[in-house]
Design a protein around this motif. Structure first.
Motif, mmCIF file in Angstrom:
data_model
loop_
_atom_site.group_PDB
_atom_site.id
_atom_site.type_symbol
_atom_site.label_atom_id
_atom_site.label_comp_id
_atom_site.label_asym_id
_atom_site.label_seq_id
_atom_site.Cartn_x
_atom_site.Cartn_y
_atom_site.Cartn_z
ATOM 1 N N LEU A 1 1.190 7.395 -11.059
ATOM 2 C CA LEU A 1 2.195 6.381 -10.741
ATOM 3 C C LEU A 1 3.363 6.985 -9.953
ATOM 4 C CD1 LEU A 1 1.926 4.497 -14.104
ATOM 5 C CD2 LEU A 1 1.592 3.472 -11.848
ATOM 6 N N PHE A 2 3.652 8.267 -10.183
ATOM 7 C CA PHE A 2 4.662 8.942 -9.354
ATOM 8 C C PHE A 2 4.192 8.978 -7.895
ATOM 9 C CE2 PHE A 2 8.259 11.314 -11.444
ATOM 10 C CZ PHE A 2 8.196 10.645 -12.663
ATOM 11 N N LEU A 3 2.910 9.244 -7.687
ATOM 12 C CA LEU A 3 2.358 9.254 -6.324
ATOM 13 C C LEU A 3 2.462 7.860 -5.702
ATOM 14 C CD1 LEU A 3 -0.916 11.356 -6.789
ATOM 15 C CD2 LEU A 3 1.050 11.967 -5.357
ATOM 16 N N GLU A 4 2.038 6.863 -6.460
ATOM 17 C CA GLU A 4 2.000 5.496 -5.921
ATOM 18 C C GLU A 4 3.385 4.936 -5.629
ATOM 19 O OE1 GLU A 4 -0.252 3.251 -8.750
ATOM 20 O OE2 GLU A 4 -2.141 4.226 -8.181
ATOM 21 N N ASN A 5 4.376 5.371 -6.422
ATOM 22 C CA ASN A 5 5.726 4.828 -6.247
ATOM 23 C C ASN A 5 6.618 5.707 -5.365
ATOM 24 O OD1 ASN A 5 6.312 2.322 -8.178
ATOM 25 N ND2 ASN A 5 4.865 3.666 -9.207
ATOM 26 N N ASN A 6 6.043 6.731 -4.718
ATOM 27 C CA ASN A 6 6.860 7.673 -3.938
ATOM 28 C C ASN A 6 8.028 8.192 -4.767
ATOM 29 O OD1 ASN A 6 5.485 7.751 -1.464
ATOM 30 N ND2 ASN A 6 6.397 5.779 -0.882
ATOM 31 N N SER A 7 7.721 8.657 -5.971
ATOM 32 C CA SER A 7 8.785 9.033 -6.896
ATOM 33 C C SER A 7 9.296 10.452 -6.686
ATOM 34 C CB SER A 7 8.295 8.865 -8.332
ATOM 35 O OG SER A 7 7.766 7.582 -8.526
ATOM 36 N N PHE A 8 8.859 11.105 -5.646
ATOM 37 C CA PHE A 8 9.424 12.418 -5.326
ATOM 38 C C PHE A 8 9.358 12.669 -3.829
ATOM 39 C CE2 PHE A 8 5.240 14.276 -4.744
ATOM 40 C CZ PHE A 8 4.443 13.548 -5.612
ATOM 41 N N GLN A 9 10.253 13.537 -3.367
ATOM 42 C CA GLN A 9 10.212 13.959 -1.970
ATOM 43 C C GLN A 9 10.002 15.465 -1.929
ATOM 44 O OE1 GLN A 9 13.524 12.140 0.204
ATOM 45 N NE2 GLN A 9 13.145 10.235 -0.907
ATOM 46 N N CYS A 10 11.051 16.254 -2.219
ATOM 47 C CA CYS A 10 10.846 17.705 -2.220
ATOM 48 C C CYS A 10 10.052 18.138 -3.448
ATOM 49 C CB CYS A 10 12.174 18.444 -2.161
ATOM 50 S SG CYS A 10 13.059 18.491 -3.727
ATOM 51 N N GLY A 11 10.170 17.396 -4.534
ATOM 52 C CA GLY A 11 9.393 17.693 -5.736
ATOM 53 C C GLY A 11 10.004 18.706 -6.685
ATOM 54 N N PHE A 12 11.184 19.207 -6.355
ATOM 55 C CA PHE A 12 11.792 20.251 -7.190
ATOM 56 C C PHE A 12 12.069 19.747 -8.613
ATOM 57 C CE2 PHE A 12 15.193 23.085 -8.646
ATOM 58 C CZ PHE A 12 14.743 24.317 -8.206
ATOM 59 N N CYS A 13 12.497 18.504 -8.707
ATOM 60 C CA CYS A 13 12.858 17.947 -10.016
ATOM 61 C C CYS A 13 11.651 17.415 -10.777
ATOM 62 C CB CYS A 13 13.851 16.798 -9.837
ATOM 63 S SG CYS A 13 13.115 15.357 -9.010
ATOM 64 N N THR A 14 10.532 17.237 -10.069
ATOM 65 C CA THR A 14 9.425 16.430 -10.593
ATOM 66 C C THR A 14 8.798 16.969 -11.883
ATOM 67 O OG1 THR A 14 9.017 15.835 -8.299
ATOM 68 C CG2 THR A 14 7.373 15.135 -9.910
ATOM 69 N N PRO A 15 8.477 18.261 -11.980
ATOM 70 C CA PRO A 15 7.868 18.721 -13.244
ATOM 71 C C PRO A 15 8.749 18.387 -14.455
ATOM 72 C CG PRO A 15 7.676 20.430 -11.570
ATOM 73 C CD PRO A 15 8.582 19.357 -11.000
ATOM 74 N N GLY A 16 10.041 18.617 -14.322
ATOM 75 C CA GLY A 16 10.963 18.330 -15.424
ATOM 76 C C GLY A 16 11.009 16.845 -15.731
ATOM 77 N N ILE A 17 11.024 16.039 -14.700
ATOM 78 C CA ILE A 17 11.115 14.589 -14.914
ATOM 79 C C ILE A 17 9.818 14.064 -15.524
ATOM 80 C CG2 ILE A 17 11.311 12.356 -13.747
ATOM 81 C CD1 ILE A 17 13.539 13.482 -12.095
ATOM 82 N N VAL A 18 8.684 14.557 -15.054
ATOM 83 C CA VAL A 18 7.402 14.109 -15.620
ATOM 84 C C VAL A 18 7.352 14.449 -17.108
ATOM 85 C CG1 VAL A 18 4.912 14.571 -15.623
ATOM 86 C CG2 VAL A 18 6.096 14.118 -13.463
ATOM 87 N N LEU A 19 7.827 15.631 -17.482
ATOM 88 C CA LEU A 19 7.787 16.007 -18.902
ATOM 89 C C LEU A 19 8.786 15.199 -19.720
ATOM 90 C CD1 LEU A 19 7.306 19.853 -18.528
ATOM 91 C CD2 LEU A 19 5.605 18.183 -19.270
ATOM 92 N N SER A 20 9.974 14.942 -19.168
ATOM 93 C CA SER A 20 10.947 14.120 -19.893
ATOM 94 C C SER A 20 10.383 12.717 -20.097
ATOM 95 C CB SER A 20 12.273 14.036 -19.123
ATOM 96 O OG SER A 20 12.883 15.305 -19.101
ATOM 97 N N ALA A 21 9.737 12.173 -19.067
ATOM 98 C CA ALA A 21 9.160 10.830 -19.177
ATOM 99 C C ALA A 21 7.968 10.834 -20.133
ATOM 100 C CB ALA A 21 8.745 10.329 -17.800
ATOM 101 N N THR A 22 7.214 11.930 -20.150
ATOM 102 C CA THR A 22 6.078 12.041 -21.075
ATOM 103 C C THR A 22 6.572 11.989 -22.518
ATOM 104 O OG1 THR A 22 4.841 13.361 -19.470
ATOM 105 C CG2 THR A 22 4.137 13.537 -21.780
ATOM 106 N N GLU A 23 7.658 12.724 -22.789
ATOM 107 C CA GLU A 23 8.240 12.697 -24.135
ATOM 108 C C GLU A 23 8.718 11.288 -24.493
ATOM 109 O OE1 GLU A 23 12.125 14.419 -24.576
ATOM 110 O OE2 GLU A 23 11.759 15.031 -26.634
#
Ligand code: FES
Ligand code: FES
Lengths: 153, 294
Positions: free
Chosen positions: A88-110
């Motif tokens: 869903l991050f891919l489909e929603n263009n939820s990242f550009q540089c991606g630096f924040c993405t691993p942290g955000i994916v884990l926070s959202a997973t929790e």
């Protein structure tokens, strides 16, 4: 000092110094690079990992504190293909540089683990400590909300 | 950026072992619980201990329970534990309201409330609320156990009444019917420290506890404001009377996060809204706990 940890299901035994942070040990000794070095003072969330299923900031944890604990990084939730949330991050263009993405994916997973149907406010609160300089946050919130609805709009 | 200071690390398995380590150590020592302040300070070189004692393996320190009317909060209880606790949400939802304003989820999962008052920065969120609750701090050291009244706890900027060889084991709060409120002024959610904060508890018969954060070198209580409120039904005139006292009770500074004038003005506004909300909550009405008043 002796450090015994499980990282993404794999057991590691390492010799570390008390002053080594978990973030540095994960990146430099174990070679897991998804937790990013951002502010290194707990403010940005880019070093977020899961310890025993809860998000922590690995820049504020000494490696020795993780002895006998279970660590999951974004690699650990992606071995069998990326998760629905990541799709869903891919489909929603939820990242550009991606630096924040691993942290955000884990926070959202929790968040989704504890609250499978979060409101927009819940998502904003859960991600409030994860900074993103690219997306303006809305596409991220949309992806997490979509995951909460089982991936449908 | 690495932690430049070298130190030894010990992780005692019992309280007795922790006390023994702390008593026998002659150099500078720091106790590690959640570490969210400690590790940041180590990295900033703000502190340079030669020994760090991690108390996370000491059993019993994460108890969170009601003993009769006493709420018992162990030294390892995190802000997330408080937010997710049924006991807290039923008997002291003010603690959950305060905890939700602390930093971010990733910090709250790790940071302990006891650690928050041990760090004792002026803006520590737990400070005003624990002051308003007349909390008792329980410590143990080489001479055995002792208790410290929270009103004697904060002795200066980042300084507490605990001695270096003592460990805080837990807090107790004697609960009775009350309505509480924690109002925190910050620039944005997710990480910010309080620019100013107000913690208020309303008890039956017009009895109040009023405390402030981030507007003096330590969190503070205002005996004068509490006295002025005592025994009188809260109305607009009384609120105006005590709001006018705020300027003489606090000593805010100007720094990068807010000017002294702004802090003072907003403390007045927060006291006004907080007194009304706490009084309403005592009566079982008012905004739900967790509602932001500012
Ligand atoms: S690098 Fe850890 S929070 Fe920014
Ligand atoms: S995508 Fe660049 S920081 Fe978030």
């Amino acid at each position: 000092m002796n450090l015994k940890i499980k990282v993404n299901g794999e057991d590691w035994v390492l010799d570390v110094a008390p002053a080594d942070t978990l973030l540095d040990v994960l990146r430099e000794r174990i070679g897991i690079k998804s937790p990013k070095i951002g502010c290194e003072r707990g403010d940005c969330g880019s070093c977020t990992i899961l310890m025993d299923g809860r998000t922590i900031r690995s820049c504020l944890v000494l490696a020795v504190e993780a002895d006998d604990h279970d660590i999951t990084t974004v690699e650990g939730i992606s071995y069998e293909g990326i998760s629905e949330l990541q799709t869903l991050f891919l489909e929603n263009n939820s990242f550009q540089c991606g630096f924040c993405t691993p942290g955000i994916v884990l926070s959202a997973t929790e968040l989704l683990e504890h609250n499978p149907n979060p409101t927009r406010h819940d998502v904003q609160e859960a991600l409030a400590g994860n900074l993103c300089r690219c997306t303006g946050y809305e596409p991220i919130i949309d992806a997490v909300l979509a995951a909460g609805r089982g991936g449908t709009e | 950026m690495v932690i430049a200071n070298e130190f030894d690390y010990r992780r005692p398995a019992t309280l007795a072992e922790a006390t023994e380590i702390l008593t026998n150590h002659t150099g500078s020592v720091r106790i590690l619980a959640g570490g969210t302040d400690l590790v940041a300070w180590l990295r900033d070189d703000a502190i340079a201990p030669d020994l760090v004692v991690d108390i996370k393996n000491v059993p019993g320190l994460n108890d969170l329970r009601l003993d009769g009317n006493d709420l018992h909060i162990g030294a390892l209880v995190t802000f997330t534990d408080l937010i997710e606790s049924d006991v807290v949400n039923e008997h002291a939802p003010l603690l959950a309201e305060m905890s939700e304003t602390v930093a971010s989820q990733g910090i709250r999962n790790r940071a302990t409330m006891v650690g928050n008052i041990c760090s004792a920065v002026p803006s520590c969120d737990a400070g005003p609320v624990l002051l308003a609750y007349d909390t008792t701090v329980h410590v143990t050291g080489p001479d055995g156990d002792r208790t410290i009244d929270i009103n004697e706890w904060f002795v200066g900027l980042r300084q507490t009444a605990r001695t270096d060889d003592e460990v805080v084991t837990h807090l107790t709060i004697a609960l009775r019917s009350h309505g509480g409120v924690y109002v925190k002024l910050m620039r944005y959610g997710g990480e910010d420290l309080a620019q100013a904060a107000v913690g208020i508890i309303a008890y039956p018969d017009h009895e109040y506890r009023v405390a402030f954060g981030a507007v003096a070198p330590t969190p503070i209580r205002s005996a004068r404001i509490e006295e002025a409120l005592r025994g009188k039904p809260l109305d607009d005139a009384l609120v105006a009377e005590v709001v006018a006292m705020v300027r003489d009770e606090i000593t805010p500074i100007t720094d990068m996060r807010a000017s002294a004038e702004y802090r003072t003005h907003m403390t007045e506004v927060m006291l006004k809204r907080g007194l009304v909300a706490a009084t309403e909550r005592l009566a079982g009405a008012g905004p739900a706990y967790g509602t932001r008043l500012i």
